[in-house]
Design a protein around this motif. Sequence first.
Motif, PDB file in Angstrom:
ATOM      1  N   ASN A   1       0.895  -1.068  -0.067  1.00 42.07           N
ATOM      2  CA  ASN A   1      -0.035  -0.016  -0.032  1.00 42.07           C
ATOM      3  C   ASN A   1       0.952   1.208  -0.043  1.00 42.07           C
ATOM      4  OD1 ASN A   1      -1.080  -2.178   1.893  1.00 42.07           O
ATOM      5  ND2 ASN A   1      -2.992  -1.254   0.807  1.00 42.07           N
TER       6      ASN A   1
ATOM      7  N   SER B   1      -3.155   9.247  -0.182  1.00 40.01           N
ATOM      8  CA  SER B   1      -3.424   8.674   1.076  1.00 40.01           C
ATOM      9  C   SER B   1      -4.126   9.561   2.047  1.00 40.01           C
ATOM     10  CB  SER B   1      -1.918   8.322   1.564  1.00 40.01           C
ATOM     11  OG  SER B   1      -1.452   7.327   0.958  1.00 40.01           O
TER      12      SER B   1
ATOM     13  N   LEU C   1      -6.592   3.267   6.110  1.00 38.80           N
ATOM     14  CA  LEU C   1      -6.589   2.830   4.557  1.00 38.80           C
ATOM     15  C   LEU C   1      -7.846   3.550   3.776  1.00 38.80           C
ATOM     16  CD1 LEU C   1      -5.494   0.048   6.100  1.00 38.80           C
ATOM     17  CD2 LEU C   1      -4.649  -0.217   3.660  1.00 38.80           C
TER      18      LEU C   1
ATOM     19  N   GLY D   1      -6.749   1.421  -1.233  1.00 37.56           N
ATOM     20  CA  GLY D   1      -5.722   0.813  -0.806  1.00 37.56           C
ATOM     21  C   GLY D   1      -4.495   1.636  -0.326  1.00 37.56           C
TER      22      GLY D   1
END
Length: 462
Positions: A329, A350, A446, A450
Amino acid sequence: MIVLESKYLNIPHILKKLVIKSSTIRRLSLLVLLSVLNCDKKENNSKDKRTTSMIPKNEVVYVDSVPYIYRGGKPYYVKGAASNHLYDQVGKYGGNSIRTYHVNDKTQSILDMAYQQGLSVVLGIGLKKERDHNFDYDDEALVREQFETVKEQILKFKDHPAILMWGIGNELDIEYTKPSVWNAVEDISKFIKSVDTLHLTSTILAGADVDDFKEIIKRAPSLDVVGVNVYADIVTAHKNVKASGWKKPYLITEWGPKGTWDNPKSTDWGRLVEPTSTEKANNYYKKYYQNYIYNHRNKGCVGSYVFVWGYQHHGAVQTWYGLFTKNGNPLNGVYTMQECWTGESPDNTSPEVYSSGMILNGKTADQSIKVKKGVINIASVDALDLDGDSLYYEWQIVKEGFVLSRSDKSKAMLPGISGLIESNNERLINFKMNEEGEYRLIVYVLDHLGNASVASIPFLVQ
């Protein structure tokens, strides 16, 4: 009709054994055999020429006394990753080069992958270190034995078109006492140049120490480039290189968050307080790249290799340097590097997690948290996803100093201690410790694509 496969032919043997009564048939047979041989020879020569022509020439070019790397006749600024995993993901995020540390059974496949994806490679040649291996660079027999081993590696890979340069040794300067090590590096560099005129040579230092550069200038003059691994000291690296008198190009061959040895915050019992992956991306990757790498591109710095592209198998804190989770990830720093390398904002990034948003028993990591054995503890994390994605959680508790095994095959983000956490996929969790000692609570956040963020809290069980 008989079809002869030229690769299996032993022509002298065939001619000796061939018994043909008709002189005409004999002449025709010889013509056929020679024709096959000649075609095969032409094919092999053509193949050799094709292979050679595939290798771009890598060279140092000076423009107004400023050194640059040219690859295939064009300026080449290195946007690289020092990799231990996920080599094939560098190009996806805008990088153009990878760095390895030594030759092993994966080297061929890594080089082939890099070539297929248009990436260059600093191919590391592992050399013994005075500190780690008690290697004596004044011992001519030992040095010669090492040279012969390295020579075989060079001859095996010298014609691979993915290679940008050879990295002759990594951090040979750590606590060394014998400058003859640079004479050994010079011997290898000169050998490379005698058999490989298309690739550059370099060595990599642990920092940009002025005296080390001066020794290299004196003892290893054939080197084209010097790489420096720097973290907090990146802010003085350029000044030190200039002060040493080094006029050739240099690379930042490792860089990233402040090192665990660079006096980061710690608990009152001496365990490191780790910045979150979001904080690393904002405070280190973005600022360091812009201010101390890219801004020096016209001052001799020809690029860099961010550390570490993958995840760790060593270090004081398992999650300190990795740009990815064990499961692949991408963490926040990956998208920061994508923006640095491409100049464009990623489509999706992210989640964001800050140290102030991870709480254990009402305290943050820098408040030296101590808990009681057998008592229920409450931890929570606040995260933000700028893309509006749904968020998922995974918590783990590991012993302080935990290091991930290279043989680990678990599907979890980390193989934490089982049976401690209730509902570890929630934003808020409960857990109870059964044994005294030093531990670290880690949370991964997450999104549905991902992308990940990670934060941790060291705590003491009494």
